[in-house]
Design an enzyme around this catalytic site. Structure first.
Site, mmCIF file in Angstrom:
data_model
loop_
_atom_site.group_PDB
_atom_site.id
_atom_site.type_symbol
_atom_site.label_atom_id
_atom_site.label_comp_id
_atom_site.label_asym_id
_atom_site.label_seq_id
_atom_site.Cartn_x
_atom_site.Cartn_y
_atom_site.Cartn_z
ATOM 1 N N CYS A 107 12.649 23.605 -9.855
ATOM 2 C CA CYS A 107 13.342 22.679 -8.729
ATOM 3 C C CYS A 107 12.330 22.221 -8.077
ATOM 4 C CB CYS A 107 14.208 23.518 -7.931
ATOM 5 S SG CYS A 107 15.777 24.019 -8.861
ATOM 6 N N PHE A 136 19.472 -2.793 -37.055
ATOM 7 C CA PHE A 136 20.711 -2.542 -37.332
ATOM 8 C C PHE A 136 21.660 -3.675 -36.611
ATOM 9 C CE2 PHE A 136 22.213 1.605 -38.800
ATOM 10 C CZ PHE A 136 20.788 2.276 -38.993
ATOM 11 N N GLU A 191 8.960 14.561 -15.961
ATOM 12 C CA GLU A 191 7.696 15.117 -16.041
ATOM 13 C C GLU A 191 6.421 14.131 -15.927
ATOM 14 O OE1 GLU A 191 7.105 18.337 -18.851
ATOM 15 O OE2 GLU A 191 9.508 18.623 -19.011
ATOM 16 N N GLN A 211 3.800 5.334 -15.505
ATOM 17 C CA GLN A 211 2.987 5.016 -14.602
ATOM 18 C C GLN A 211 1.921 5.890 -13.730
ATOM 19 O OE1 GLN A 211 6.128 3.871 -14.406
ATOM 20 N NE2 GLN A 211 5.804 1.836 -15.180
HETATM 21 C C1 FAD Z 1 17.450 13.561 -16.507
HETATM 22 C C2 FAD Z 1 16.401 13.890 -15.556
HETATM 23 C C3 FAD Z 1 16.007 15.208 -15.678
HETATM 24 C C4 FAD Z 1 15.041 15.611 -14.679
HETATM 25 N N1 FAD Z 1 14.792 17.043 -14.685
HETATM 26 C C5 FAD Z 1 13.829 17.474 -13.613
HETATM 27 C C6 FAD Z 1 13.558 18.759 -13.480
HETATM 28 O O1 FAD Z 1 14.206 19.589 -14.096
HETATM 29 N N2 FAD Z 1 12.939 19.306 -12.296
HETATM 30 C C7 FAD Z 1 12.411 18.504 -11.451
HETATM 31 O O2 FAD Z 1 11.906 19.099 -10.421
HETATM 32 N N3 FAD Z 1 12.718 17.194 -11.526
HETATM 33 C C8 FAD Z 1 13.391 16.696 -12.883
HETATM 34 N N4 FAD Z 1 13.345 15.149 -12.783
HETATM 35 C C9 FAD Z 1 12.915 14.322 -11.741
HETATM 36 C C10 FAD Z 1 11.855 13.308 -12.535
HETATM 37 O O3 FAD Z 1 10.668 14.095 -12.828
HETATM 38 C C11 FAD Z 1 11.769 12.392 -11.515
HETATM 39 O O4 FAD Z 1 12.612 11.310 -11.503
HETATM 40 C C12 FAD Z 1 10.321 11.472 -11.803
HETATM 41 O O5 FAD Z 1 9.375 12.282 -11.526
HETATM 42 C C13 FAD Z 1 10.245 10.116 -10.898
HETATM 43 O O6 FAD Z 1 10.493 10.503 -9.764
HETATM 44 P P1 FAD Z 1 11.517 9.197 -8.946
HETATM 45 O O7 FAD Z 1 12.619 9.696 -9.854
HETATM 46 O O8 FAD Z 1 11.711 9.683 -7.779
HETATM 47 O O9 FAD Z 1 10.979 7.921 -9.238
HETATM 48 P P2 FAD Z 1 9.868 7.264 -8.088
HETATM 49 O O10 FAD Z 1 8.655 8.528 -7.753
HETATM 50 O O11 FAD Z 1 10.676 6.908 -6.897
HETATM 51 O O12 FAD Z 1 9.339 6.092 -8.632
HETATM 52 C C14 FAD Z 1 9.877 4.931 -8.980
HETATM 53 C C15 FAD Z 1 9.157 3.896 -9.666
HETATM 54 O O13 FAD Z 1 7.968 3.702 -9.003
HETATM 55 C C16 FAD Z 1 6.881 4.130 -9.915
HETATM 56 N N5 FAD Z 1 5.921 4.564 -8.775
HETATM 57 C C17 FAD Z 1 5.936 5.449 -8.112
HETATM 58 N N6 FAD Z 1 4.756 5.744 -7.614
HETATM 59 C C18 FAD Z 1 3.766 4.996 -8.116
HETATM 60 C C19 FAD Z 1 2.479 4.785 -8.131
HETATM 61 N N7 FAD Z 1 1.471 5.467 -7.192
HETATM 62 N N8 FAD Z 1 1.934 3.717 -8.854
HETATM 63 C C20 FAD Z 1 2.482 3.132 -9.701
HETATM 64 N N9 FAD Z 1 3.901 3.101 -9.961
HETATM 65 C C21 FAD Z 1 4.605 4.020 -9.039
HETATM 66 C C22 FAD Z 1 7.428 5.129 -10.858
HETATM 67 O O14 FAD Z 1 6.667 5.175 -12.013
HETATM 68 C C23 FAD Z 1 8.764 4.659 -11.179
HETATM 69 O O15 FAD Z 1 8.578 3.603 -12.001
HETATM 70 C C24 FAD Z 1 14.281 14.789 -13.734
HETATM 71 C C25 FAD Z 1 14.820 13.448 -13.684
HETATM 72 C C26 FAD Z 1 15.599 13.001 -14.602
HETATM 73 C C27 FAD Z 1 16.146 11.600 -14.584
#
Ligand code: FAD
Length: 380
Positions: free
Chosen positions: A124, A338, A363, A367
């Protein structure tokens, strides 16, 4: 010396994982993708087959495998269903902070019962306002007597509403920002924890992803892993550990799509000949094949380096980024090969394409992986 052949030990692991994937996962993959739930009993079955918590030491109920053995398992499971597989694979990741940073008492209390009992654990870290920028988490765990009192909301936790143990990253010293973050083991039945949302996802639907709300959740300070303020390095080290696993899962997804596309291109007749006889189709397959091979080699290299104790930050980020981009590209191309039926729910390539997308996001997004790679390259 470079030897690209798999040892007897790796071949046995690969065969065991493939048999489990083909017999226990593949036949139920479409059903649980539709239902959007984790198949009951699958974690126990994986445990029985020696495929659960594979990197946790044997003395604590795991398999004691290294990163390469683990990558070989992840590819096989991923080729059958990455959604079902992520529940099996992420358990080891969620337990890794306890394995790496827990003291003996914590390992006996939390790691062994969960690993031996085939129970689920959740990692978490992410919050609504702290995803890629994990250092900006706002959840607090304030000291109060011998306890920490946790308040905040964690989102997107894999297995979040099913786990018995939560590894929670929270600020024990909010004034210090990310340097005040710590890692705390929280039994999921502690009063004050509420599952505030179970996500309805595009892909990997046979996994559970949940939001957890913590309202004055009280746990003893003895549940702290490592030292206070070390939460961020613990999170980064744990994610580093797991990166070749996501890469291998991606190789499995891409391989499955490639195999299906080759089979269909040989069988589907248009203009009086199999569609594979068109260069436009066969060159797509050639590109798909090249990418799958290259992704596997990068993945195995990163895993091998980790097993040798070598610094693999760049290679594991390259493997995760390249393999998950490959999974997205190859599954998309498989749908193209397909044609119309590839777009329909009753054909497996449609599911593979939906499943692939998240591999580029969780994970550490691709980016963020590119940022890690660029920083490492700039050090050369
Ligand atoms: C199905 C699923 C399972 C998950 N499992 C877990 C889990 O078990 N535990 C846990 O803790 N989290 C988990 N996550 C969270 C996951 O790791 C995050 O969604 C991920 O790290 C991206 O964070 P965000 O969604 O807030 O996107 P954001 O950080 O808001 O990013 C949005 C976009 O902006 C880009 N971006 C952000 N900062 C930069 C930068 N500095 N330079 C260039 N591009 C940038 C990103 O690449 C992305 O394209 C899970 C997510 C999903 C969807």
């Amino acid at each position: 010396m470079i030897d690209f052949s798999l040892s007897e030990d790796l071949l046995e692991i690969q065969a065991r994982a493939r048999k489990f994937a083909q017999e226990e996962i593949l036949p139920i993959a479409a059903e649980y993708d539709r239902k959007g739930t984790v198949p009951p009993g699958i974690v126990e079955k994986a445990k029985k087959a020696g495929l659960l918590n594979v990197t946790i030491p044997r003395e604590y109920g795991g398999m004691g495998y290294g990163a390469l053995q683990s990558a070989i398992i992840a590819e096989e499971l991923g080729a059958a269903c990455s959604g079902i597989s992520i529940t099996i694979l992420v358990n080891g990741l969620a337990l890794t902070p306890i394995q790496l940073f827990g003291n003996e008492e914590q390992k006996e209390k939390f790691l062994r019962p969960v690993a031996e009992g085939a129970k689920l654990a959740a990692f978490c870290l992410t919050e609504r306002e702290a995803g890629s920028d994990a250092g900006s988490i706002k959840t607090t765990a304030l000291p109060d007597g011998d306890d920490y009192v946790i308040n905040g909301v964690k989102c997107f936790a894999t297995s979040g509403s099913m786990a018995e143990i939560l590894v929670v990253f929270a600020l024990t010293d909010p004034d210090r920002g990310a340097r005040g973050a710590s890692t705390i083991v929280v039994p999921a039945n502690t009063p004050g924890i509420r599952v505030s949302k179970v996500e309805d996802k595009m892909g990997q639907r046979a996994s559970n992803t949940a939001e957890l709300t913590f309202d004055d959740v009280r746990v003893p300070q003895s549940n702290l892993l490592g030292k206070p303020g070390r939460g961020f390095p613990i999170a980064l080290q744990t994610l580093d550990f797991g990166r070749s696993g996501v890469a291998a899962l991606s190789v499995g997804v891409a391989r499955a799509a490639l195999e299906l596309a080759i089979g269909y291109a040989k069988e589907r007749q248009q203009f009086g000949a199999p569609i594979i006889t068109n260069q436009g189709v066969s060159f797509m397959l050639a590109d798909m094949g090249m990418k799958v091979e290259a992704a596997r080699l990068l993945t195995w290299q990163a895993a091998w380096m980790a097993d040798q104790g070598l610094k693999a930050t760049a290679q594991s980020a390259m493997a995760k980024c390249f393999a998950s981009d490959t999974a997205m590209q190859v599954t998309t191309d498989a749908v193209q090969i397909f044609g119309g039926v590839g777009y329909m729910r009753d054909h497996p390539v449609e599911k593979l394409m939906r499943d692939a997308k998240i591999l580029q996001i969780y994970e550490g997004t691709n980016q963020i992986q590119r940022m890690v790679i660029a920083r490492q390259l700039a050090k050369l």
